[in-house]
Scaffold this active site. Structure first.
Site, PDB file in Angstrom:
ATOM      1  N   ARG A 171       7.834  -6.228  -9.667  1.00 44.94           N
ATOM      2  CA  ARG A 171       6.881  -5.281  -9.063  1.00 44.94           C
ATOM      3  C   ARG A 171       5.433  -5.532  -9.497  1.00 44.94           C
ATOM      4  O   ARG A 171       4.652  -4.577  -9.644  1.00 44.94           O
ATOM      5  CB  ARG A 171       7.269  -3.827  -9.407  1.00 44.94           C
ATOM      6  N   SER A 223      10.740   5.298  -4.808  1.00 45.64           N
ATOM      7  CA  SER A 223      10.992   5.336  -6.257  1.00 45.64           C
ATOM      8  C   SER A 223       9.675   5.568  -6.987  1.00 45.64           C
ATOM      9  O   SER A 223       8.704   4.846  -6.756  1.00 45.64           O
ATOM     10  CB  SER A 223      11.592   4.008  -6.731  1.00 45.64           C
ATOM     11  N   GLU A 300       5.771   3.373 -10.853  1.00 48.23           N
ATOM     12  CA  GLU A 300       5.665   2.277  -9.878  1.00 48.23           C
ATOM     13  C   GLU A 300       4.621   2.654  -8.825  1.00 48.23           C
ATOM     14  O   GLU A 300       3.880   1.824  -8.322  1.00 48.23           O
ATOM     15  CB  GLU A 300       7.028   2.061  -9.215  1.00 48.23           C
TER      16      GLU A 300
HETATM   17  C1  LIG Z   1      11.044   5.997   1.611  1.00 44.07           C
HETATM   18  C2  LIG Z   1      10.434   4.858   0.825  1.00 44.07           C
HETATM   19  C3  LIG Z   1      11.241   3.806   0.394  1.00 44.07           C
HETATM   20  C4  LIG Z   1      10.689   2.739  -0.333  1.00 44.07           C
HETATM   21  N1  LIG Z   1      11.518   1.743  -0.729  1.00 44.07           N
HETATM   22  C5  LIG Z   1      11.008   0.704  -1.460  1.00 44.07           C
HETATM   23  C6  LIG Z   1      11.845  -0.369  -1.892  1.00 44.07           C
HETATM   24  O1  LIG Z   1      13.034  -0.411  -1.608  1.00 44.07           O
HETATM   25  N2  LIG Z   1      11.287  -1.360  -2.629  1.00 44.07           N
HETATM   26  C7  LIG Z   1       9.948  -1.363  -2.950  1.00 44.07           C
HETATM   27  O2  LIG Z   1       9.498  -2.303  -3.617  1.00 44.07           O
HETATM   28  N3  LIG Z   1       9.131  -0.358  -2.551  1.00 44.07           N
HETATM   29  C8  LIG Z   1       9.619   0.664  -1.815  1.00 44.07           C
HETATM   30  N4  LIG Z   1       8.791   1.685  -1.404  1.00 44.07           N
HETATM   31  C9  LIG Z   1       7.365   1.680  -1.796  1.00 44.07           C
HETATM   32  C10 LIG Z   1       6.438   0.992  -0.779  1.00 44.07           C
HETATM   33  O3  LIG Z   1       6.920   1.118   0.539  1.00 44.07           O
HETATM   34  C11 LIG Z   1       6.209  -0.488  -1.081  1.00 44.07           C
HETATM   35  O4  LIG Z   1       5.714  -0.625  -2.402  1.00 44.07           O
HETATM   36  C12 LIG Z   1       5.235  -1.128  -0.098  1.00 44.07           C
HETATM   37  O5  LIG Z   1       5.279  -2.517  -0.244  1.00 44.07           O
HETATM   38  C13 LIG Z   1       3.788  -0.643  -0.252  1.00 44.07           C
HETATM   39  O6  LIG Z   1       3.030  -1.187   0.826  1.00 44.07           O
HETATM   40  P1  LIG Z   1       1.846  -0.340   1.479  1.00 44.07           P
HETATM   41  O7  LIG Z   1       1.288  -1.145   2.584  1.00 44.07           O
HETATM   42  O8  LIG Z   1       2.324   1.028   1.832  1.00 44.07           O
HETATM   43  O9  LIG Z   1       0.820  -0.287   0.272  1.00 44.07           O
HETATM   44  P2  LIG Z   1      -0.078   0.968  -0.175  1.00 44.07           P
HETATM   45  O10 LIG Z   1       0.811   2.047  -0.701  1.00 44.07           O
HETATM   46  O11 LIG Z   1      -1.026   1.318   0.891  1.00 44.07           O
HETATM   47  O12 LIG Z   1      -0.878   0.316  -1.396  1.00 44.07           O
HETATM   48  C14 LIG Z   1      -0.182  -0.026  -2.587  1.00 44.07           C
HETATM   49  C15 LIG Z   1      -1.054  -0.988  -3.397  1.00 44.07           C
HETATM   50  O13 LIG Z   1      -1.141  -2.222  -2.683  1.00 44.07           O
HETATM   51  C16 LIG Z   1      -2.508  -2.573  -2.478  1.00 44.07           C
HETATM   52  N5  LIG Z   1      -2.620  -3.207  -1.149  1.00 44.07           N
HETATM   53  C17 LIG Z   1      -2.321  -2.677   0.057  1.00 44.07           C
HETATM   54  N6  LIG Z   1      -2.543  -3.568   1.043  1.00 44.07           N
HETATM   55  C18 LIG Z   1      -3.007  -4.696   0.431  1.00 44.07           C
HETATM   56  C19 LIG Z   1      -3.416  -5.993   0.891  1.00 44.07           C
HETATM   57  N7  LIG Z   1      -3.426  -6.336   2.200  1.00 44.07           N
HETATM   58  N8  LIG Z   1      -3.824  -6.903  -0.024  1.00 44.07           N
HETATM   59  C20 LIG Z   1      -3.831  -6.605  -1.352  1.00 44.07           C
HETATM   60  N9  LIG Z   1      -3.459  -5.402  -1.846  1.00 44.07           N
HETATM   61  C21 LIG Z   1      -3.042  -4.463  -0.966  1.00 44.07           C
HETATM   62  C22 LIG Z   1      -3.283  -1.266  -2.552  1.00 44.07           C
HETATM   63  O14 LIG Z   1      -4.611  -1.507  -2.962  1.00 44.07           O
HETATM   64  C23 LIG Z   1      -2.473  -0.496  -3.603  1.00 44.07           C
HETATM   65  O15 LIG Z   1      -2.868  -0.856  -4.905  1.00 44.07           O
HETATM   66  C24 LIG Z   1       9.312   2.749  -0.658  1.00 44.07           C
HETATM   67  C25 LIG Z   1       8.500   3.808  -0.220  1.00 44.07           C
HETATM   68  C26 LIG Z   1       9.045   4.845   0.515  1.00 44.07           C
HETATM   69  C27 LIG Z   1       8.155   5.956   0.986  1.00 44.07           C
END
Ligand SMILES: Cc1cc2nc3c(=O)[nH]c(=O)nc-3n(C[C@H](O)[C@H](O)[C@H](O)COP(=O)(O)OP(=O)(O)OC[C@H]3O[C@@H](n4cnc5c(N)ncnc54)[C@H](O)[C@@H]3O)c2cc1C
Length: 307
Positions: A171, A223, A300
């Site tokens: 992560r 999580s 996380e």
């Molecule tokens: C119901 C649910 C289930 C989930 N299951 C999982 C799972 O199984 N495994 C898991 O790992 N996660 C899980 N997640 C968490 C999440 O979906 C992931 O971590 C996802 O990859 C975050 O992406 P995001 O675009 O929403 O990032 P955001 O939440 O918008 O941002 C997270 C971080 O990433 C950075 N970021 C965003 N876009 C970029 C980019 N283009 N370049 C550089 N940095 C960037 C942001 O600055 C921030 O620091 C879950 C979430 C939910 C709500």
């Protein structure tokens, strides 16, 4: 900031946007303005314009791993999400925009008979957000099939970087410290028969439906805490949810924030919940595990502002 040029390039600017509208927790106050970008070109333009104007900004994707302060942020938000997947195929190699949604990418892999992306099914984030945090599930992580990325750094320089240089770990990646932004990513995949890939995708979606809240109707960021590194005081057990359940977390609630009944490592936000409620509940959960097992859980979920 040359607003007209950005709007002409297709960047949507929303003054005083409220961040609860763009996070799956549906929490968080206003930012100065939200600049919504769909393509790498738009993202580069938005970032360059903010940098040239000396304006502070954060980059967000789908907002599915964020807890944003109730007071909001005294900064701009660059939101890099495309509801239409941007994927180019060249044999078993895919170039995907950082704004493409993970579930859409997983569905594309099945449809194109390309194996290696099924485990991303149902994760509600973007490719860029997933690479930044090395998202994963079912023992796999996004770093695995990744060949390289195109990044823009905070100074506006673009470069192609091989995956091996991104310092991926559980992560985490170097992007969390460097502030570099994933414009696009290249995945090297392998052929897989569609019926098998489709069955695997369905199996994963069914498991998620059974174990996780549906983020479309139940506000959550998935999580909340990282699993435990095997070297810690925790011994061989690694699932943060197991320790939380043993520590009685499933019965915990603070204000509108409560622990999800089926999974002790997931916080959900009931109506009226604030980011401060979630932060306070997460502290209670950490304390309960510390009292019972003697180590500290690490979030996380990323905090923006001070909830
Ligand atoms: C119901 C649910 C289930 C989930 N299951 C999982 C799972 O199984 N495994 C898991 O790992 N996660 C899980 N997640 C968490 C999440 O979906 C992931 O971590 C996802 O990859 C975050 O992406 P995001 O675009 O929403 O990032 P955001 O939440 O918008 O941002 C997270 C971080 O990433 C950075 N970021 C965003 N876009 C970029 C980019 N283009 N370049 C550089 N940095 C960037 C942001 O600055 C921030 O620091 C879950 C979430 C939910 C709500």
């Amino acid at each position: 900031m040359n607003r007209a040029a950005l709007e002409q390039a297709g960047v949507e600017i929303t003054d005083g946007a409220v961040l609860r509208d763009v996070t799956t927790f549906r929490l968080g106050g206003p930012c100065r303005a939200c600049l919504s970008c769909r393509t790498p070109g738009q993202a580069v333009q938005a970032i360059s314009a903010l940098r040239a104007a000396g304006e502070p900004f954060v980059v967000i994707g789908s907002g599915s791993n964020l807890l944003v302060a109730d007071a909001g942020l005294d900064a701009f938000a660059v939101r890099y999400v495309s509801p239409i997947p941007q994927i180019e195929r060249d044999g078993v190699r895919l170039r995907v925009s950082g704004s493409t949604e993970l579930d859409a990418l997983a569905a594309y892999g099945v449809q194109q008979e390309l194996a290696g992306l099924e485990f991303l099914s149902g994760i509600p984030g973007t490719v860029g957000g997933a690479i930044a945090g090395n998202a994963g599930a079912f023992g796999r992580s996004v770093a695995e099939g990744l060949a390289g990325v195109r990044l823009v750094d905070p100074a506006g320089r673009e470069q192609e970087v091989p995956a091996a240089d991104l310092r991926f770990a559980y992560r985490s990646s170097r992007l969390q410290e460097s502030g570099e932004i994933v414009l696009s990513a290249v995945f090297d995949l392998r052929f897989g028969p569609r019926p098998e890939l489709a069955a695997e995708r369905e199996r994963i979606l069914a498991l998620r439906r059974e174990r996780h809240p549906d983020w479309r109707s139940t506000p959550t960021a998935g999580s909340f805490f990282r699993n435990i590194e095997p070297t810690s005081a925790a011994g061989p057990r690694q699932a943060a949810g197991w320790f939380l359940e043993q520590a009685g977390a499933k019965a915990m609630r603070v204000g509108g924030a409560r622990v999800f009944e089926k999974h002790a490592n997931i916080i959900v936000a009931d109506p009226g919940c604030t980011a401060a409620d979630v932060a306070a509940l997460s502290r209670e959960m950490t304390e309960a595990v510390r009292r019972r097992f003697g180590f500290d859980l690490v979030p996380e979920v990323r905090f923006l502002g001070s909830p």
